[in-house]
Design an enzyme around this catalytic site. Structure first.
Site, PDB file in Angstrom:
ATOM      1  N   CYS A 125      -6.808 -56.759 -24.743  1.00  0.00           N
ATOM      2  CA  CYS A 125      -5.824 -57.499 -25.537  1.00  0.00           C
ATOM      3  C   CYS A 125      -5.421 -58.808 -24.849  1.00  0.00           C
ATOM      4  CB  CYS A 125      -4.586 -56.629 -25.767  1.00  0.00           C
ATOM      5  SG  CYS A 125      -3.166 -57.515 -26.424  1.00  0.00           S
ATOM      6  N   GLY A 126      -5.624 -59.925 -25.542  1.00  0.00           N
ATOM      7  CA  GLY A 126      -5.293 -61.234 -24.974  1.00  0.00           C
ATOM      8  C   GLY A 126      -3.818 -61.394 -24.691  1.00  0.00           C
ATOM      9  N   HIS A 127      -2.962 -60.846 -25.554  1.00  0.00           N
ATOM     10  CA  HIS A 127      -1.518 -60.951 -25.355  1.00  0.00           C
ATOM     11  C   HIS A 127      -1.087 -60.163 -24.122  1.00  0.00           C
ATOM     12  CE1 HIS A 127      -1.343 -62.902 -29.191  1.00  0.00           C
ATOM     13  NE2 HIS A 127      -1.904 -61.869 -29.788  1.00  0.00           N
ATOM     14  N   CYS A 128      -1.733 -59.022 -23.900  1.00  0.00           N
ATOM     15  CA  CYS A 128      -1.427 -58.212 -22.717  1.00  0.00           C
ATOM     16  C   CYS A 128      -1.837 -58.950 -21.442  1.00  0.00           C
ATOM     17  CB  CYS A 128      -2.152 -56.874 -22.794  1.00  0.00           C
ATOM     18  SG  CYS A 128      -1.759 -55.901 -24.273  1.00  0.00           S
TER      19      CYS A 128
END
Length: 583
Positions: A125-128
């Protein structure tokens, strides 16, 4: 208390009890008249001081320790106890001060750390990934302060049972467990920068309002926080002070404090009871003016806690979408533009007249991660700078100014027309392709949707898709087969529309793909398809007139499909959280 080394034969017998004893550092601890052997796993460093050494209380009750030719029953018992203790008391692993949690150690972590913030994440996950350094920084800040609050993380793709238990449907999901309670954790609702995280946690675990007795305490509060609020009250039991405390309890992400100290009054040039918001941007401070009520104080804080113009980034997104202001005006402009500062100054000047009404947001149009937002507004990089306005109320509605000029006057006029309800929504549409009806699956755009979908003589089944959506790509071959099956039908049309480039007032799309059925007739009915995404499922649906697998539009659950959220959250967009499918 004097260390006594085991003699060679005793050591040999001890080692023979189990091959794993050599991996433990053993210490004999006296508790009343009993002895317990506590052990910990080796960390890789040799402990020459304690390794294989017993410490005991002076007592004549352990003669066997000094008799090399007789095995010690007590020693065997103690060493066997050490094996059990080693497994049950293993420390929880940490990565950059963040506890690594699993199903196997989750309850233990809650017992050891009653107040713990837990991030459920996915490695891809890029946001993570963007959150990770700030999350670790926050964990380090709290640890350095000696705080009992800890941060932990759970790989939800591995610990699926744990993720399911806590209703994880998107990444990252962050929950706060307070007081060791695991039943009803609080959803984390503040920003994704370290200071935001620390401030939110302190508000959640400490008093809503801190007391300032010294000037240095006030100075530290202001220096350590992007935004801080101080109530100046000579009488902490006054009605104004009580209203202030109630307002403080309602805001999680900003520290509130109160003082009655004359030196603090003097330092900040406050002459009477008042509330002052200190911030590290724009004016630097705002003083409340009006009747001291909870509602008015909340409005004051929310109107002044964000910069006049806030840049959209991964970190600021939660503040932008999590706030109470749901009308946003966006300026798309590359930071490298020669007139960047001039346009920013004009934008900021216009913002001054709409504090608390419209949020002014700047988006760097050159940043790759922002391209999908441009796409969402029907813009291309070469068309920037540009201004757009969007509302995130019941439905997302977009507005476009008549003029392309970016001046304080033109922006103010545009915003004024919006607040007065005099603007018409801007609906994007591609041009109608010449061959839109030449393929089994008809191609719809904003300009021809009305006449095709609401043709009273046709049953029209439409897929609303996004070109980049993985789920849409998986559906494509099945949808093509469905189109082929009904290509010669006199009354049924299978169609698709790119919803990233086309918008219609009759249908609001919140996730991809969205499937809707427009049955023949003059009633302009719309039926949502909620059945299986198979050729057989679609066929049954159409043959039943939209009854098998369908539901009246608007009856569907507002929450996004769990499969979609947990697998590829960037392929959906929720009106309450984002203006673009990027989030």
């Amino acid at each position: 208390n004097t260390p006594v080394d085991l003699k060679p034969q005793q050591q040999q017998r001890a080692d023979s009890l189990t091959p794993s004893v050599s991996t433990c550092s053993a210490t004999l601890v006296a508790v009343d008249t009993k002895y317990l052997l506590l052990s910990r796993p080796e960390t890789g460093e040799k402990n020459t001081r304690n390794s294989h050494r017993l410490h005991r209380r002076p007592t004549p009750q352990l003669p066997s320790l000094r008799q090399p030719n007789k095995p010690s029953t007590m020693l065997k018992f103690l060493l066997l106890c050490s094996l059990a203790a080693a497994g049950s008391r293993a420390e929880i692993a940490e990565e950059e001060d963040v506890l690594v949690l699993k199903k196997s150690n989750f309850d233990e972590a809650l017992q050891a750390h009653p107040n713990i913030l837990v991030e459920f994440y996915a490695p891809w996950c890029g946001h993570c990934k963007a959150l990770a350094p700030e999350y670790a920084k926050a964990a380090g800040m709290l640890k350095a302060e000696g705080s009992e609050i800890r941060l932990g993380k759970v790989d939800a793709t591995e610990e699926t049972e744990l993720a399911q238990e806590y209703g994880v449907r998107g990444y990252p999901t962050i929950k706060f467990f307070k007081g060791g309670e695991k039943e009803s954790p609080k959803e984390y609702s503040a920003g994704r920068q370290a200071d935001d995280i620390v401030s939110w946690l302190k508000k959640r675990t400490g008093p809503a309002v801190a007391t300032l007795n010294e000037v240095t305490e006030a100075e530290s509060l202001i220096a350590d926080n992007e935004v801080a609020v101080i109530g100046f009250f000579k009488d902490a039991n006054s009605e104004g002070a009580k209203a202030y405390e109630k307002a403080a309890e309602a805001i999680d992400d900003i520290p509130f404090a109160m003082t009655s100290n004359d030196a603090v009054y003097s330092k900040f040039e406050v002459s009477k009871d008042s509330v002052v918001l200190f911030k590290k941007f724009d004016e630097g401070r705002n003083t409340f003016d009006g009747e001291l009520t909870k509602e008015k104080l909340l409005a004051f804080v929310k109107a002044n806690q964000l910069p006049l113009v806030i840049e959209f980034t991964e970190q600021t997104a939660p503040k932008i979408f999590g706030g109470d202001i749901k009308s946003h005006i966006l300026m798309f402009l590359p930071k490298v533009a020669s007139d960047f500062q001039d346009k920013m100054d004009q934008f900021k000047k216009a913002a001054e007249g709409f504090k608390g009404q419209i949020l002014f947001i700047f988006i760097d149009s050159d940043v790759d991660d922002n391209q999908r937002i441009l796409e969402f507004f029907g813009l291309k990089k070469e068309e920037c700078p540009a201004i757009r306005l969007i509302t995130l109320e019941d439905e997302m509605t977009k507005y476009k100014p008549e003029s392309d000029a970016i001046t304080a006057e033109s922006i103010t006029k545009f915003c004024t027309l919006f607040t007065e309800g005099k603007l018409k929504p801007h609906l994007m549409s591609q041009d109608v392709p010449e061959d839109w009806d030449k393929t089994p699956v008809k191609v719809l755009v904003g300009k021809n949707f009305e006449e095709v979908a609401f043709d009273s003589s046709k049953n029209v089944f439409v897929e609303f898709y996004a070109p980049w959506c993985g789920h849409c790509k998986q559906l494509a071959p099945i949808w093509d087969k469905l189109g082929e099956k009904y290509k010669d039908s006199a009354d049924t049309i299978v169609a698709k529309m790119d919803s990233t480039a086309n918008e219609i007032e009759a249908v609001k799309v919140h996730s991809f793909p969205t499937l809707k059925f427009f049955p023949a007739g003059d009633e302009r009915k719309v039926i949502d398809y909620n059945g299986e995404r198979t050729l057989e499922g679609f066929t049954k649906f159409l043959e039943s007139g939209g009854k098998e697998g369908g539901a009246p539009a608007g009856d569907e659950d507002d929450e996004l499909d769990a499969e979609v959220r947990s697998s590829q959250t960037d392929e959906t967009f929720d009106r309450s959280r984002t203006i673009a499918a990027k989030l």
